[in-house]
Design a protein around this motif. Structure first.
Motif, PDB file in Angstrom:
ATOM      1  N   ALA A 207      11.921   1.927   1.608  1.00  0.00           N
ATOM      2  CA  ALA A 207      10.815   0.968   1.762  1.00  0.00           C
ATOM      3  C   ALA A 207      11.304  -0.459   2.007  1.00  0.00           C
ATOM      4  O   ALA A 207      10.622  -1.410   1.646  1.00  0.00           O
ATOM      5  CB  ALA A 207       9.884   1.010   0.544  1.00  0.00           C
TER       6      ALA A 207
ATOM      7  N   TYR B  71       9.965  -3.835  -8.838  1.00  0.00           N
ATOM      8  CA  TYR B  71       9.663  -2.408  -8.897  1.00  0.00           C
ATOM      9  C   TYR B  71      10.697  -1.626  -9.720  1.00  0.00           C
ATOM     10  O   TYR B  71      11.871  -1.985  -9.797  1.00  0.00           O
ATOM     11  CB  TYR B  71       9.644  -1.814  -7.494  1.00  0.00           C
ATOM     12  CG  TYR B  71       8.576  -2.357  -6.584  1.00  0.00           C
ATOM     13  CD1 TYR B  71       7.350  -2.794  -7.072  1.00  0.00           C
ATOM     14  CD2 TYR B  71       8.775  -2.410  -5.199  1.00  0.00           C
ATOM     15  CE1 TYR B  71       6.362  -3.267  -6.226  1.00  0.00           C
ATOM     16  CE2 TYR B  71       7.799  -2.879  -4.349  1.00  0.00           C
ATOM     17  CZ  TYR B  71       6.600  -3.311  -4.867  1.00  0.00           C
ATOM     18  OH  TYR B  71       5.624  -3.782  -4.022  1.00  0.00           O
TER      19      TYR B  71
ATOM     20  N   SER C 171       6.655   4.501  -5.757  1.00  0.00           N
ATOM     21  CA  SER C 171       5.259   4.553  -5.329  1.00  0.00           C
ATOM     22  C   SER C 171       4.330   4.030  -6.422  1.00  0.00           C
ATOM     23  O   SER C 171       3.434   3.214  -6.153  1.00  0.00           O
ATOM     24  CB  SER C 171       4.881   5.984  -4.951  1.00  0.00           C
ATOM     25  OG  SER C 171       3.543   6.050  -4.507  1.00  0.00           O
TER      26      SER C 171
ATOM     27  N   PRO D 201       8.413   7.403   4.861  1.00  0.00           N
ATOM     28  CA  PRO D 201       9.658   7.741   4.161  1.00  0.00           C
ATOM     29  C   PRO D 201      10.775   8.298   5.032  1.00  0.00           C
ATOM     30  O   PRO D 201      11.947   8.207   4.658  1.00  0.00           O
ATOM     31  CB  PRO D 201       9.203   8.773   3.126  1.00  0.00           C
ATOM     32  CG  PRO D 201       7.914   9.319   3.653  1.00  0.00           C
ATOM     33  CD  PRO D 201       7.271   8.187   4.371  1.00  0.00           C
TER      34      PRO D 201
ATOM     35  N   ASP E 264       0.847  -1.193   0.000  1.00  0.00           N
ATOM     36  CA  ASP E 264       0.000   0.000   0.000  1.00  0.00           C
ATOM     37  C   ASP E 264       0.886   1.248   0.000  1.00  0.00           C
ATOM     38  O   ASP E 264       1.454   1.624   1.024  1.00  0.00           O
ATOM     39  CB  ASP E 264      -0.914  -0.022   1.227  1.00  0.00           C
ATOM     40  CG  ASP E 264      -1.913   1.125   1.247  1.00  0.00           C
ATOM     41  OD1 ASP E 264      -1.785   2.041   0.412  1.00  0.00           O
ATOM     42  OD2 ASP E 264      -2.815   1.104   2.106  1.00  0.00           O
ATOM     43  N   SER E 265       0.985   1.894  -1.154  1.00  0.00           N
ATOM     44  CA  SER E 265       1.894   3.036  -1.288  1.00  0.00           C
ATOM     45  C   SER E 265       1.496   4.215  -0.410  1.00  0.00           C
ATOM     46  O   SER E 265       2.321   5.099  -0.134  1.00  0.00           O
ATOM     47  CB  SER E 265       1.959   3.485  -2.750  1.00  0.00           C
ATOM     48  OG  SER E 265       0.688   3.946  -3.186  1.00  0.00           O
ATOM     49  N   SER E 266       0.246   4.239   0.042  1.00  0.00           N
ATOM     50  CA  SER E 266      -0.199   5.339   0.906  1.00  0.00           C
ATOM     51  C   SER E 266       0.257   5.153   2.347  1.00  0.00           C
ATOM     52  O   SER E 266       0.073   6.045   3.172  1.00  0.00           O
ATOM     53  CB  SER E 266      -1.728   5.457   0.870  1.00  0.00           C
ATOM     54  OG  SER E 266      -2.347   4.360   1.531  1.00  0.00           O
ATOM     55  N   LYS E 267       0.846   3.992   2.642  1.00  0.00           N
ATOM     56  CA  LYS E 267       1.244   3.683   4.017  1.00  0.00           C
ATOM     57  C   LYS E 267       2.770   3.647   4.190  1.00  0.00           C
ATOM     58  O   LYS E 267       3.281   3.019   5.108  1.00  0.00           O
ATOM     59  CB  LYS E 267       0.665   2.328   4.430  1.00  0.00           C
ATOM     60  CG  LYS E 267      -0.858   2.281   4.483  1.00  0.00           C
ATOM     61  CD  LYS E 267      -1.379   2.935   5.741  1.00  0.00           C
ATOM     62  CE  LYS E 267      -2.884   2.720   5.876  1.00  0.00           C
ATOM     63  NZ  LYS E 267      -3.217   1.310   6.098  1.00  0.00           N
ATOM     64  N   THR E 268       3.488   4.303   3.305  1.00  0.00           N
ATOM     65  CA  THR E 268       4.939   4.367   3.479  1.00  0.00           C
ATOM     66  C   THR E 268       5.292   5.298   4.636  1.00  0.00           C
ATOM     67  O   THR E 268       4.518   6.183   5.006  1.00  0.00           O
ATOM     68  CB  THR E 268       5.630   4.878   2.204  1.00  0.00           C
ATOM     69  OG1 THR E 268       5.107   6.166   1.876  1.00  0.00           O
ATOM     70  CG2 THR E 268       5.409   3.923   1.040  1.00  0.00           C
TER      71      THR E 268
ATOM     72  N   MET F 180       4.560   0.250  -6.741  1.00  0.00           N
ATOM     73  CA  MET F 180       3.810  -0.475  -5.712  1.00  0.00           C
ATOM     74  C   MET F 180       2.343  -0.615  -6.100  1.00  0.00           C
ATOM     75  O   MET F 180       1.716  -1.637  -5.832  1.00  0.00           O
ATOM     76  CB  MET F 180       3.934   0.244  -4.366  1.00  0.00           C
ATOM     77  CG  MET F 180       5.285   0.142  -3.722  1.00  0.00           C
ATOM     78  SD  MET F 180       5.318   1.032  -2.140  1.00  0.00           S
ATOM     79  CE  MET F 180       7.020   0.742  -1.642  1.00  0.00           C
ATOM     80  N   ASP F 181       1.818   0.420  -6.727  1.00  0.00           N
ATOM     81  CA  ASP F 181       0.422   0.387  -7.138  1.00  0.00           C
ATOM     82  C   ASP F 181       0.207  -0.501  -8.365  1.00  0.00           C
ATOM     83  O   ASP F 181      -0.907  -0.978  -8.601  1.00  0.00           O
ATOM     84  CB  ASP F 181      -0.064   1.806  -7.459  1.00  0.00           C
ATOM     85  CG  ASP F 181      -0.039   2.719  -6.244  1.00  0.00           C
ATOM     86  OD1 ASP F 181      -0.128   2.203  -5.109  1.00  0.00           O
ATOM     87  OD2 ASP F 181       0.077   3.945  -6.420  1.00  0.00           O
TER      88      ASP F 181
ATOM     89  N   ASN G 211      10.702   5.010  -9.574  1.00  0.00           N
ATOM     90  CA  ASN G 211       9.288   5.385  -9.549  1.00  0.00           C
ATOM     91  C   ASN G 211       8.577   4.418  -8.604  1.00  0.00           C
ATOM     92  O   ASN G 211       7.642   3.724  -8.990  1.00  0.00           O
ATOM     93  CB  ASN G 211       8.712   5.311 -10.960  1.00  0.00           C
ATOM     94  CG  ASN G 211       7.404   6.077 -11.086  1.00  0.00           C
ATOM     95  OD1 ASN G 211       6.992   6.803 -10.185  1.00  0.00           O
ATOM     96  ND2 ASN G 211       6.728   5.894 -12.209  1.00  0.00           N
TER      97      ASN G 211
END
Length: 395
Positions: free
Chosen positions: A102, A137, A143, A96, A90-94, A146-147, A141
């Protein structure tokens, strides 16, 4: 008695009413009277809400250990094959600031997959896991990758349910930050925890000699001091702190006061206080709490477990997470507890000197993926927040 003077019984009654009002207010602010929906997934019966066996497995996977309790998992069900589903990060839960590359997030993906594997054996739906089935990945790029690219495809098989000894441990807390007994794990326990035959390219070392324990502990403490004094890192942690039951039910991921050792009525007093005075968990107070907690943990640790990989590829990171979950479940059966001390392994700029030090002394030429306290706990650990299966589903 002079007219108008309050008698002692009246004063006592007024005091009791006042204290009860304060207590009720504290409980109300803390959310004491709410149903703790964020703990429902820990019940063994929770999986029964779902008919799809893929969702039953997901109900087990979301109980796995995960970095910063972010639970950064997404699940996509194959619409054409009811025996296949996919795990995405879930890229929104990184996070950084503490995890700029990551790496910890990928370890978290592996911890989820190991729980799926064990649950599959128990439920009679053994799984075949293929890592990065559509390619790895694009690191430039990340994020978007991940999506786009799943971490794993999971295919369910059919078999007689297998009574695996590790299954019950899935429903126990994965992390215990409390005081550990000075008693050393037995030789048999050491052998079991350092057995990595199932994972090629991964090694596990358990350090128990006093000089090694002291040395690793000092490195971990040095790392905690750096982290505690790096404002942007602590701010990132502060932003995912859930002060009360209302917030815990709303978000169902992140940190809470239970992680600081508070429980029972004291937990609700502290939650009310932090809700009313947020500065109690920010700035210097936050740093002091973090460093004091880390120091207490380190001073009460009889041994450390290090998990290392030959390279630092995404596949190796995920496999290290699978081994980490396996170690947690084995530890439960041995009566042992674990706690990650992740700071010394983090790759942000301020941590470079400590990162290089622990690798030069204990890396054996490999990448250290996990540094874990290991010991016999003196008290039980609380369960942490967990999301509902539905919040993990991708359309």
């Amino acid at each position: 008695m002079k007219k108008g003077r309050m008698t002692f019984p009246v004063i006592l009654l007024a005091l009791i009413v006042f204290l009860l009002s304060v207590l009720i207010a504290v409980f109300a602010i803390s959310g004491c009277f709410l149903h703790t929906a964020y703990l429902d997934p820990w019940k063994k019966s929770y999986q029964n809400r779902f008919e799809d066996p893929r969702l039953k497995l997901t109900a087990h996977g979301l109980l796995a250990a995960n970095s910063h309790n972010m639970q950064p998992w997404k699940i996509k069900l194959d619409k054409e094959n009811s025996s296949v589903f996919y795990l995405y990060a879930d890229s929104s839960k990184t996070t950084p600031e503490v995890d700029p590359h990551a790496r910890q997030m990928m370890i978290t993906q592996g911890s989820f997959l190991e729980y799926l594997k064990i649950a599959g054996e128990k439920l009679g739906t053994p799984v075949t896991i293929t890592l990065f089935p559509e390619g790895v990945y694009d690191e430039n790029n990340l994020s978007a990758s991940m999506d786009t690219y799943p971490v794993a495809s999971i295919t369910l098989g059919k078999a007689a349910p297998k009574n695996t000894p590790l299954y019950d441990g899935i429903f126990l807390p994965d992390t215990n930050r409390g005081i550990y007994s000075p008693t050393l794990p037995s030789a048999a326990a050491v052998s079991l925890l350092t057995d990595t035959q199932e994972y090629s390219g991964i090694s596990a070392y358990l350090y128990q000699a006093p000089d090694q324990v002291q040395s690793i502990g000092q490195i971990a403490m040095d790392a905690a001091v750096i982290e505690g004094n790096t404002k942007r890192v602590m701010k990132e942690t502060e932003e995912i702190f859930r002060a009360n039951e209302y917030q815990k039910n709303k978000y169902r991921y992140g940190f809470s006061v239970e992680g600081q050792g508070s429980k029972g009525i004291m937990k609700h007093f502290l939650q009310a206080a932090v809700t009313l005075f947020p500065s109690m968990n920010s700035g210097k107070a936050q740093t002091d709490n973090f460093m004091n907690s880390t120091r207490t943990s380190i001073e009460n640790t009889p041994s450390y477990l290090l998990l290392t990989t030959k390279d630092n590829s995404r596949i190796s990171q995920v496999e290290a997470g699978m081994l980490y979950s396996s170690c947690i479940l084995k530890a439960h059966n041995l009566g042992l507890a674990m706690q990650p001390l992740s700071q010394a392994l983090e790759e942000y700029t301020e941590m470079i000197s400590v990162y290089e030090k622990i690798h030069s002394q204990y890396g054996n030429g490999d990448t250290i993926q996990m540094l874990l306290r290991v010991g016999y706990p003196k008290q039980s650990a609380p369960l942490s927040m967990r999301q509902d299966v539905s919040s993990l589903l991708l359309k």
